[in-house]
Every structure is written in C-alpha cells, then in structure tokens.
Design an enzyme around this catalytic site. Structure first.
Site, mmCIF file in Angstrom:
data_model
loop_
_atom_site.group_PDB
_atom_site.id
_atom_site.type_symbol
_atom_site.label_atom_id
_atom_site.label_comp_id
_atom_site.label_asym_id
_atom_site.label_seq_id
_atom_site.Cartn_x
_atom_site.Cartn_y
_atom_site.Cartn_z
ATOM 1 N N ALA A 3 44.577 56.109 36.139
ATOM 2 C CA ALA A 3 44.704 54.910 35.319
ATOM 3 C C ALA A 3 43.434 54.075 35.482
ATOM 4 O O ALA A 3 42.801 54.098 36.538
ATOM 5 C CB ALA A 3 45.936 54.097 35.718
ATOM 6 N N ALA A 43 46.304 45.992 28.013
ATOM 7 C CA ALA A 43 47.286 44.943 28.250
ATOM 8 C C ALA A 43 47.621 44.296 26.916
ATOM 9 O O ALA A 43 46.916 44.492 25.929
ATOM 10 C CB ALA A 43 46.729 43.902 29.217
ATOM 11 N N GLY A 71 44.579 55.383 25.189
ATOM 12 C CA GLY A 71 43.813 54.144 25.053
ATOM 13 C C GLY A 71 42.373 54.439 24.660
ATOM 14 O O GLY A 71 41.772 55.387 25.162
ATOM 15 N N GLU A 88 45.593 22.300 27.267
ATOM 16 C CA GLU A 88 45.421 23.045 28.518
ATOM 17 C C GLU A 88 46.134 22.295 29.647
ATOM 18 O O GLU A 88 45.957 21.092 29.799
ATOM 19 C CB GLU A 88 43.924 23.203 28.818
ATOM 20 C CG GLU A 88 43.557 23.622 30.227
ATOM 21 C CD GLU A 88 44.141 24.956 30.661
ATOM 22 O OE1 GLU A 88 44.067 25.923 29.874
ATOM 23 O OE2 GLU A 88 44.680 25.024 31.782
ATOM 24 N N ALA A 132 44.954 54.480 30.040
ATOM 25 C CA ALA A 132 44.050 53.333 29.879
ATOM 26 C C ALA A 132 44.554 52.527 28.691
ATOM 27 O O ALA A 132 43.830 52.248 27.742
ATOM 28 C CB ALA A 132 42.614 53.816 29.661
ATOM 29 N N VAL A 176 52.403 55.496 22.509
ATOM 30 C CA VAL A 176 53.131 56.486 23.305
ATOM 31 C C VAL A 176 54.547 55.974 23.538
ATOM 32 O O VAL A 176 54.746 54.796 23.839
ATOM 33 C CB VAL A 176 52.411 56.719 24.655
ATOM 34 C CG1 VAL A 176 53.259 57.581 25.586
ATOM 35 C CG2 VAL A 176 51.047 57.359 24.415
ATOM 36 N N CYS A 231 36.401 41.445 22.800
ATOM 37 C CA CYS A 231 35.604 40.251 23.115
ATOM 38 C C CYS A 231 34.917 39.683 21.879
ATOM 39 O O CYS A 231 34.352 38.592 21.941
ATOM 40 C CB CYS A 231 34.542 40.580 24.165
ATOM 41 S SG CYS A 231 35.193 41.384 25.623
#
Lengths: 150, 411
Positions: free
Chosen positions: B273, B106, B7, B171, B103, B77, B41
């Site tokens: 991790a 998500a 990561g 929403e 790392a 991986v 972000c």
C-alpha cells in the site's frame, strides 16, 4: 550521463560561470556584448555562494539520479530523462507551487525574481556540447565528468 | 506474473513507472475510479478557469502506452479476496493478481455539522467531479462559504475568488492555515484575501446549516457566536479519510489507513500500500516516494522508505508564496526564535542548542531547499552565524567523486 564536477578549491569567485549562464539564456542574443546585467528578467541558473569562511562555493544543479525536485513536482513540470540523466523543467506546465524549491536538498532552485512565477533551473545548455559555464571557467573549478547514475 | 495497482494518482502512477523500469516483461494493470490522471493539487486552478482538465495532468498523454500499462478506468473496486488473490470491480469484472498495490487514496469527509449532509449545494474539493459540480453551482456574484482554512480550503477560496465569487472563509482555529503558519504569516494572507473581497472568520465554529434537515439547499450557516452567514454554496474542506471501504476482508491489518512497513508491504505477502490510503503520506512528495518504494519492492528490487518527513509545505496563494518546515511555534521557552519582518517579507527560524526545528519564509523563498535537509536531519549549526538568514548550502558543502552534493557534518 555527464555531470558538472566542482573543484571548490580552484574557484576564486570570478563569476564568469554566472555571466556565461546569463548570456547563454538571454532572449536578446547569446553574445556577451548584448548582455544587460541590470535586467532582472535574465538570471543565472548557477550561483556562487560564500561558505562560512568567506570562500566562494559553486552551487550548480546536480541533475540528480533520484531528483527531489521531480519527486516533489505535482504538475509534471519537472522530469528526468533516463537516457540523458538530465532533469528538465517545462515552465508551461508549472503551477508555481514552489514545492521543488523547498525540496531541493542543496537549495539550488529559486523562483524568478521578476514575476515569481517560474523556476530558475539549469538545462545543461540544451544542445550545446559543453555547458557554457564550464567553457568559461578560467580555473577549471568546474569541468565535465562522465558518471553512471541510475 | 501480473502486477495490479489500485489507484492512478501520485503513488499508483509512480509505482507503475518504477515497476516498468525494473521489469519490462510482465503485465501491469492499473484500476482507478478516476477516468483520467490529474493532480488534485491543481483542481482549484480549474475552478478559477486558469487550467483545463487536460492541463492538470501530471503525466504525458502517452504515459500508458510508453510504459506498456493496462488501465481499467472509471471503475472502483468492490471487494478483494486476498486468499484467492482476486479483485471484484464495481462493474462485476473479476481481476486476478500476483502482486497488488493498494494506492486508492483518500476521500474528503463532511464535518459533522447539522444540515450539511445531503444538501445539494454542499461540496468537497477532492476530484474532478467535485470541480464540475462546483462549477455548475458557482456563478459570479454568488456567495461561497468555505469551511476550513487548511491548504485545500484556502486553495478553493482562492480559485473561487479568481472566478469572481464572493467568498466567506470560516476556520475554528485562531488563524488561517493553522498547521502551516504562525499568526504573522497567516495574518498576511488574511489581509490579502480581505483585499481581494473575501470575508474571514477565525476562532469560530459552525453550529448548524440552515434550513437543516429537509434535504434542501443550505441557505445560511449559524456560528457559535450567533452570527448568521447567508451563502449560495458551501465547500467543506475539513479533512480526508483513507479509501479502505472496499476492503472487507479482515485479514489486512489497518490503523488510520492500511498498515505498512518501511518497504510499503502490508501485513499480507505480495500486497503493498502507498499514498494517502496508508494515512501516513499527507504530502505529494511522500506519496510519490512511497509509490516508488512499493513499486521497486514489488518488482524484486529491495528498497526502503528513508524519508517520512511530512512537515514540509509550500503555499502560493494570490501571488504570495510561503514555505513552512517543521515546527510553527516554539513549544516552550527553552527554544529561541530569529525573526525578520520588513517590506512584506517575513521569516522566522525556531532553534534550540544550535539545531533548527522550524522555518517559515514568506515572500522570499529563494534557494531555501537546504533548510528541508537541515531540519529533517537535525544538522547542528556550529557556530551559530551572525545572521542565520544568510545561511545557505555553501555552509554544508561537500562533494562526492561522482559529483553528487553531500552534507558535511562539521562546518
């Protein structure tokens, strides 16, 4: 690295440090005679706040060893130079997310008043030998010390 | 001795930098699916056309050479055999490690709505390939439907609005940004987004995407109240899942993500991790801190994570900035609230027995950082000030001999 040490008891709130900071960073020139105090685009990077008994308290960026502002920065705009210990802000990289403002444990940082797009942050006066705020304090309420910070 | 890091985002990059600071000799290898380092972000700024891909890197171009880091990029991986300390990559390469940091972050997951999966015009917003696909699908004038008004959904909505699309936000909670904002702060954003041309639907769920089940593009969605909303593309922003799919070896303890202790060590020696893969980081600063802690321990300098505070968010959408700390609502009547609401500035402080548990500040966030410390440390404010909104760090001022600021307990 050098740090601006603060002796709060010696501060009488004269604001010479804030004026010095504004003058030093004034795009129109560094002389106090061209400083326009009503120009909101030219803000002091340090400030004097009153504590709960009304006593002036100098609040200046500490250029922390493990800076929360750098840790919080997701754009790469905040970085710490291990050689000088200075925490430097690069406005051109900044995404104005203001996570650094929220993360500074001492509430030193703010967004600029005029546009609310960049951060107002002490740069230790760049190439200057002594930061201009320190030079202009008549009471030695702020002075330079040498610290080891890793 | 060889360090391997899977990561190359907030946690992985900061771990690598930390290891290199402490160990100038040994090999550090990063492996990442991403073929560049970038800040997730800022992806919505790329959608908006305000930033290039190079412009969203959070490290300098010479970061890898400067820190003498090896990097296998663009490859995921496939498998880790912990007993042999060996990693197999998706391109069949085999990599050995002595100390490993996982790392891997998500991935965004689609909500379980009939008709979304497999449709070519349904996207998530998590990585650069998402942005490129959204960019290809989004031409000005089209309608983009954003499912989920959390931080990612609202960023996406703002980026698409800035790009000139018609945006519809759906929403299920009763307001935008429900985890970060109360009704007042959220409605101020809703007004701004509606003024910018967006349509906002709150308190509704999507029952199905239409036409459903043929693998073709989604042309509309149906809400639980029967409303049908036509759309040309869909952005699903309803949550992420830790990337642990490549860990097939059951010896590693998992919970929501990979289980770690306060040194970021997993249930296996020499395996660490950090970041989103732990299911515990949630915000950028915490992923960075976990990466620093993991890297430090991997390089032999003991360090513990002292800060697990995640209820800290800063939002800047369509030129309105808001920060949110701790509780959004008072949990019961024993809590008190102070509010201020004028000229578009909105502030709310939730407190009980002199301890502040929640702060929302909108449009006026200057020098608010001290609140993070006050809330995180539950610092009592005694006596309670006449105007709580005037409080600043001077009330807590204390200085160490080396010039560091500290917090005086007694005010």
């Amino acid at each position: 690295m050098k740090r601006i040490m603060i002796d709060k008891d010696r501060c009488n709130g004269c604001l010479n440090c804030s004026l010095a900071c504004m003058a030093e960073h004034n795009p129109a020139g560094k002389s106090i005679y061209v400083l326009n105090l009503t120009d909101i685009r030219n803000e002091s990077r340090n400030f004097i706040a009153l504590d709960r008994s009304g006593k002036p308290t100098p609040i200046f960026c500490r250029h922390c060893g493990e800076p929360e502002c750098v840790i919080a920065c997701m754009s790469g705009a905040m970085s710490r130079d291990p050689a000088t210990g200075r925490v430097t802000y690069h406005p051109e990289q900044c995404a104005a997310c203001f996570m650094c403002v929220l993360s500074c444990p001492f509430g030193v940082l703010k967004a600029d008043t005029a546009e609310r797009k960049v951060i107002i942050k002490c740069d230790f006066c760049g190439e200057r030998e002594t930061p201009r705020c320190v030079e202009n304090c008549p009471n030695r309420a702020i002075y330079l010390i040498e610290v080891s910070e890793e | 001795m060889k360090y391997v890091i899977i990561g190359a985002s907030a946690a992985g990059i900061n771990a690598a930098q930390t290891i290199r600071k402490l160990d100038s000799q040994n090999e550090i290898l990063l492996i990442s699916k991403d073929d560049r380092v970038y800040s997730r972000c800022m992806l919505h700024h790329v959608i908006a056309g305000k930033r290039s891909l190079d412009g969203i890197s959070f490290v300098s171009p010479d970061f890898f050479t400067q820190n003498a880091l090896q990097w296998i990029k663009g490859t995921g991986v496939r498998d880790i055999r912990f007993a042999e300390r060996r990693i197999t990559l998706e391109d069949d390469q085999s990599v050995a490690y002595d100390r490993l940091l996982i790392a891997s972050g998500a991935s965004a997951s689609l909500p379980p709505i009939k008709g979304l999966a497999g449709a070519p015009n349904v996207f998530t917003l998590r990585d650069i390939s998402d942005v490129q696909r959204i960019g290809a699908a989004a031409q000005a004038g089209k309608t983009a439907l954003v499912i989920g008004a959390g931080l990612v959904g609202m960023d996406a909505a703002a980026g698409l609005l800035e790009k000139g699309l018609h945006v519809v936000i759906v929403e299920q909670a009763d307001r935008l940004l429900p985890l970060q904002l109360d009704r007042t702060a959220a409605s101020n954003y809703q007004t701004l987004f509606e003024q910018a041309g967006a349509e906002v639907y709150t308190g509704v769920t999507i029952t199905e995407a239409l036409p459903s089940g043929n693998g073709g593009p989604v042309q509309s969605v149906r809400l639980n109240d029967g409303t049908v909303i036509p759309c040309d593309l869909v952005i699903a922003a309803t949550g992420v899942r830790p990337n642990t799919g490549f860990i097939k070896d059951a010896v590693l303890t998992m919970n929501d993500g990979i289980t770690v202790d306060e040194q970021m060590q997993t249930s296996l020696p020499d395996v660490y991790a950090a970041g989103d893969v732990t299911g515990r980081s949630a915000i950028w600063p915490l992923a960075v801190k976990q990466g620093i802690v993991a890297g430090s321990n991997m390089a032999g300098t003991s360090k513990k994570l002292t800060d697990g505070f995640t209820a800290k968010n800063s939002i800047n959408l369509l030129g309105l900035e808001t920060v949110s700390l701790g509780l959004v609502h008072a949990p019961d009547p024993s809590y008190e609230q102070a509010t201020l609401n004028h000229h578009g500035v909105y502030k709310k402080i939730i407190y009980k027995d002199g301890v502040v548990h929640g702060v929302i500040l909108q449009k006026e966030i200057s020098r608010c950082g001290f609140w993070t410390q006050v809330i995180k440390e539950k610092l009592p404010i005694e006596p309670w000030p006449a105007d709580i909104f005037d409080l600043n760090y001077a009330a807590f001022y204390q200085i160490a001999p080396n010039g560091r600021y500290q917090y005086a307990r007694a005010l």
